[in-house]
Design a protein around this motif. Structure first.
Motif, PDB file in Angstrom:
ATOM      1  N   ILE A  92      15.395   5.475 -19.255  1.00 52.21           N
ATOM      2  CA  ILE A  92      15.233   6.337 -18.076  1.00 52.21           C
ATOM      3  C   ILE A  92      14.614   7.667 -18.486  1.00 52.21           C
ATOM      4  O   ILE A  92      15.300   8.608 -18.859  1.00 52.21           O
ATOM      5  CB  ILE A  92      16.576   6.539 -17.347  1.00 52.21           C
ATOM      6  N   PRO A  93      13.277   7.755 -18.413  1.00 47.06           N
ATOM      7  CA  PRO A  93      12.602   8.994 -18.806  1.00 47.06           C
ATOM      8  C   PRO A  93      13.038  10.137 -17.882  1.00 47.06           C
ATOM      9  O   PRO A  93      13.260   9.919 -16.697  1.00 47.06           O
ATOM     10  CB  PRO A  93      11.118   8.691 -18.581  1.00 47.06           C
ATOM     11  N   GLY A  94      13.170  11.312 -18.442  1.00 46.82           N
ATOM     12  CA  GLY A  94      13.481  12.479 -17.611  1.00 46.82           C
ATOM     13  C   GLY A  94      14.970  12.719 -17.409  1.00 46.82           C
ATOM     14  O   GLY A  94      15.355  13.761 -16.902  1.00 46.82           O
ATOM     15  N   VAL A  95      15.811  11.752 -17.789  1.00 47.18           N
ATOM     16  CA  VAL A  95      17.255  11.975 -17.679  1.00 47.18           C
ATOM     17  C   VAL A  95      17.825  12.080 -19.096  1.00 47.18           C
ATOM     18  O   VAL A  95      17.839  11.096 -19.829  1.00 47.18           O
ATOM     19  CB  VAL A  95      17.962  10.826 -16.926  1.00 47.18           C
TER      20      VAL A  95
ATOM     21  N   LEU B 406      18.907  11.562  -8.867  1.00 50.95           N
ATOM     22  CA  LEU B 406      18.730  11.713 -10.317  1.00 50.95           C
ATOM     23  C   LEU B 406      17.373  11.154 -10.759  1.00 50.95           C
ATOM     24  O   LEU B 406      16.673  11.759 -11.578  1.00 50.95           O
ATOM     25  CB  LEU B 406      19.878  10.974 -11.006  1.00 50.95           C
ATOM     26  N   LEU B 407      16.983  10.020 -10.172  1.00 49.58           N
ATOM     27  CA  LEU B 407      15.723   9.388 -10.575  1.00 49.58           C
ATOM     28  C   LEU B 407      14.510  10.166 -10.071  1.00 49.58           C
ATOM     29  O   LEU B 407      13.504  10.275 -10.773  1.00 49.58           O
ATOM     30  CB  LEU B 407      15.675   7.935 -10.088  1.00 49.58           C
ATOM     31  N   ALA B 410      14.275  13.144 -12.220  1.00 49.70           N
ATOM     32  CA  ALA B 410      13.781  12.743 -13.546  1.00 49.70           C
ATOM     33  C   ALA B 410      12.275  12.527 -13.515  1.00 49.70           C
ATOM     34  O   ALA B 410      11.557  12.934 -14.429  1.00 49.70           O
ATOM     35  CB  ALA B 410      14.481  11.463 -13.996  1.00 49.70           C
ATOM     36  N   ALA B 413      10.732  15.914 -13.255  1.00 43.68           N
ATOM     37  CA  ALA B 413      11.070  16.743 -14.425  1.00 43.68           C
ATOM     38  C   ALA B 413      10.142  16.476 -15.600  1.00 43.68           C
ATOM     39  O   ALA B 413       9.910  17.352 -16.426  1.00 43.68           O
ATOM     40  CB  ALA B 413      12.521  16.509 -14.840  1.00 43.68           C
TER      41      ALA B 413
END
Lengths: 251, 439
Positions: A92-95, B406-407, B410, B413
């Motif tokens: 999960i990119p970005g998390v 969250l996704l 993300a 981000a």
């Protein structure tokens, strides 16, 4: 703790039947291994237990602590104490891993009506669990599973399992892609979590993992049904003779 | 080609022509500036507002969108400006210097002029400069934006703005926020010139607060980054607004210089953020980032032309768009590489995440390369939330709504993190959460 009764499931999209009447009872404190050839329905069983909506239940029921688990959403199942260690942990990119862990732990606590973890408490738990599994702080700062090696991904799964403290752990081919050292670290991590109040279902192709995580009961799954149940010696027998006998028996 | 057949004006076009006549006394400037204003309004009179049959505006039909044109906002009352300033701060807790432009004109009384002077930054009023002999130079258009309709609208009606000059070698200790305040309703048209001299470094925040009512806002930033200088410009446009919001950046980047920008958009009904970047000296880097969120019937357009006019420069363009409802996203990005601009390295990527069936994204990345020894790449993706990712998060106990949030965060981000300005990251991510929460 877990009761699966005559469970039939098919792929929602094309209606291919995968599970054809699975019966399985796992009591608290027990470790069950499910072995079987490719395509026997092992991974499907794990996904159905976790609540993936790619599958349709056509018959049967699953009780988790006496509750009908099939009526619960994946997150409700998780909060109730179900944990699936994925065969292929998702990137999960970005998390950031750390952020993800905190979100997951607090979401489950919230669902159970428990207080949110304080940052120091959370950090302490993560550091302790990460230390046992040889997970570095650097890994925890990276986006979840992104750029992790196969072994790192599996260690991260077990780290999540340790922190979430589930009642029922389903491990889907946790040994795949692991070298001998990684297998030992992961197995040690799993064994640490064994206890009288916790049940485990370990899905694997090979007997090798069961040398490290010694099961109480071994089942053979073939063509969507459990065709044989025995003790840990059954795994050794399968290693020697292969699945041929059981594949034919199920046909 | 000259338009020989007179066009039938829309209500907005007639309003604009009337507005120009009515505002003649207010729209001051040197003789040359007045001539530029007249030429710009003639362009509007002859060609109308930019519309879908103009290639650059194919997806963003300003002519169809603007039903009318409100009068220009009157000069702002300082206490009203203070009230608006006190009501919103996207970067709460961030130490910074402030320059205030309200209702299109510079407000020295609310700007940190002396503190900035101490750091080597001179701030003057564009309105004053336009009256000087060199005034017309401040309204120059880049070649790649000649005849651009939005720029013409700005030139015709520009009320004011600031001219900011960072002295040679000065490194400003804090970011400088150029805050644009709408203290009352009405169209707001400003232009600012930001010059960063040799070896100087400036981090700029461009923010916009207050409501313009049914008046459009049209804002131009003209950056001049000298050799070995560095400019980082974060543009934050958040909040709902019904009228068109139009933004243009013009950047000239010298040798061994750095230019980095982020266009962050969340909420306006109709917005175009267009950028024209020109490499004028070798061995320079530019990073152009975009983060866009739109829902309902919103239209959000990020348009970009990067001219690699000289050799040995690198540019990275990275744009992320999230669309919900019936919103429409537009990305038009072009990298031009001139024949002698060898060893150019350009990498452009635009990615869209569609949260609904009816959302629509027009991705148009383009490369135009005349040199033969370059590395250039472009890519575009449009997709939905990955169900496997969602399931993984839910299997860990995160409820569906929270997992989706969250996704999306993300996804966006990634661009914010690559932009890499740590002191604004937190504020930007908080604004993404605001948008996701429906604000």
């Amino acid at each position: 703790m877990l009761e699966i009764k005559n469970l039939h499931a098919r792929i929602a999209e094309d209606e291919t039947e995968i599970l054809r009447g699975v019966n399985l009872t796992v009591k608290a404190g027990e470790v069950h291994a499910i072995m079987g050839p490719n395509g026997s329905g092992k991974s499907t069983l794990s996904y159905v237990l976790a609540g993936k909506d790619d599958y349709e239940i056509t018959e049967g029921e699953v009780l988790f602590d006496g509750q009908n688990m099939l009526d619960m959403s994946p997150d409700e199942r998780a909060a109730a104490g179900m944990f699936l260690a994925f065969q292929y942990p998702i990137e999960i990119p970005g998390v950031a891993t750390m952020e993800f862990l905190k979100t997951a732990m607090n979401a489950q606590r919230k669902a159970r009506g428990e207080a949110q973890l304080s940052i120091p408490d959370f950090m302490k738990r993560v550091k302790e669990a990460a230390g046992h599994l040889n997970v570095s702080m650097d890994m925890l700062k990276r986006p979840l599973n992104v750029g992790f090696s196969g072994g790192e991904k599996k260690r991260a799964e077990i780290l999540q399992m340790s922190l979430l403290e589930p009642k029922l752990c389903v491990l889907d081919e946790t040994d795949s892609g692991l070298d001998i050292d990684a297998l030992r670290i992961v197995s040690d991590g799993v064994n640490k979590l064994r206890g009288p109040d916790r049940a485990m279902v370990v899905i694997t192709h090979y007997q090798r993992l069961l040398d490290h995580i010694v099961p109480d009961v071994v089942h053979v799954l073939s063509k969507g049904r459990i065709v044989k149940t025995g003790d840990k010696d059954l795994a050794l027998e399968l290693e020697k003779n292969g699945y041929a006998d059981y594949v034919d028996a199920a046909a | 080609m000259n338009a020989s057949v007179p066009i039938k004006h829309t209500q907005a076009e007639s309003d604009l022509i009337d507005r120009f006549e009515a505002a003649k006394g207010v729209l001051t400037g040197s003789v040359a500036v007045t001539a530029l204003r007249e030429a710009a309004v003639s362009q509007i009179r002859d060609k109308g507002l930019p519309h879908r049959r103009v290639e650059e505006y194919k997806y963003t039909d300003l002519r169809a969108f603007m039903k009318s044109a409100a009068p220009l906002a009157a000069a702002a009352d300082e206490s009203a400006v203070k009230t608006v300033l006190g009501s919103q701060d996207a970067f709460e807790g961030l130490e910074r210097f402030r320059i205030v432009v309200a209702n299109g004109t510079f407000v020295p009384g609310l700007s940190d002029i002396e503190a900035l002077a101490g750091e080597g930054v001179i701030v003057t009023s564009l309105t004053d400069e336009l009256a000087c002999a060199h005034g017309a130079q401040l309204l120059a258009s880049p070649k790649s934006a000649a005849n651009d309709g939005i720029l013409a609208l700005n030139t015709a009606f520009v009320q004011g703005g600031v001219v900011v000059t960072v002295k040679e070698g000065a490194e400003i200790s804090r970011p400088v926020e150029l805050v644009h305040v709408a203290a009352s309703a009405g169209a707001q048209v400003s232009r600012s010139k930001i010059s960063v001299a040799k070896g100087a470094k400036l981090r700029l925040l461009e923010t916009f607060v207050g409501e313009t009512g049914d008046g459009e806002s049209n804002t131009v930033f003209d950056y001049d980054v000298a050799d070995t200088a560095s400019l980082v410009a974060t543009r934050l446009i958040v909040g709902q607004s019904d009228a068109a919001r139009l933004f243009t950046s013009i950047a000239t980047v010298g040798a061994q210089a750095e230019f980095k920008s982020l266009g962050f958009i969340a909420g306006p009904r109709f917005i175009r953020n267009q950028q024209f970047i020109n490499f004028a000296g070798e061995n320079s880097n530019a990073g152009i980032y975009g983060v866009t969120m739109a829902r309902d019937e919103d239209l959000a357009d990020q348009t970009l032309i990067v001219d690699h006019a000289v050799a040995h420069c690198n540019s990275r363009e990275f744009f992320k768009t999230v669309l919900d409802g019936r919103a429409k996203g537009v990305y038009q990005g072009r990298i031009n590489v001139a024949q002698h601009a060898q060893k150019t390295d350009g990498e452009m990527m635009t990615q869209a995440l569609l949260l609904s069936e009816d959302a629509e994204m027009a991705n148009k990345p383009e490369l135009e390369i005349f040199a033969d020894d370059v590395i250039c790449a472009h890519g575009a993706t449009s997709g939905q939330i990955d169900e496997d990712l969602l399931f993984y998060l839910r299997a860990r106990g995160i409820p569906e709504d929270e997992a989706r949030t969250l996704l999306v965060l993300a996804f966006l981000a990634e661009a914010i993190e690559e932009y890499g300005e740590d002191d604004v990251t937190e504020g930007l991510e908080a604004r993404v959460r605001d948008w996701l929460a429906g604000h």
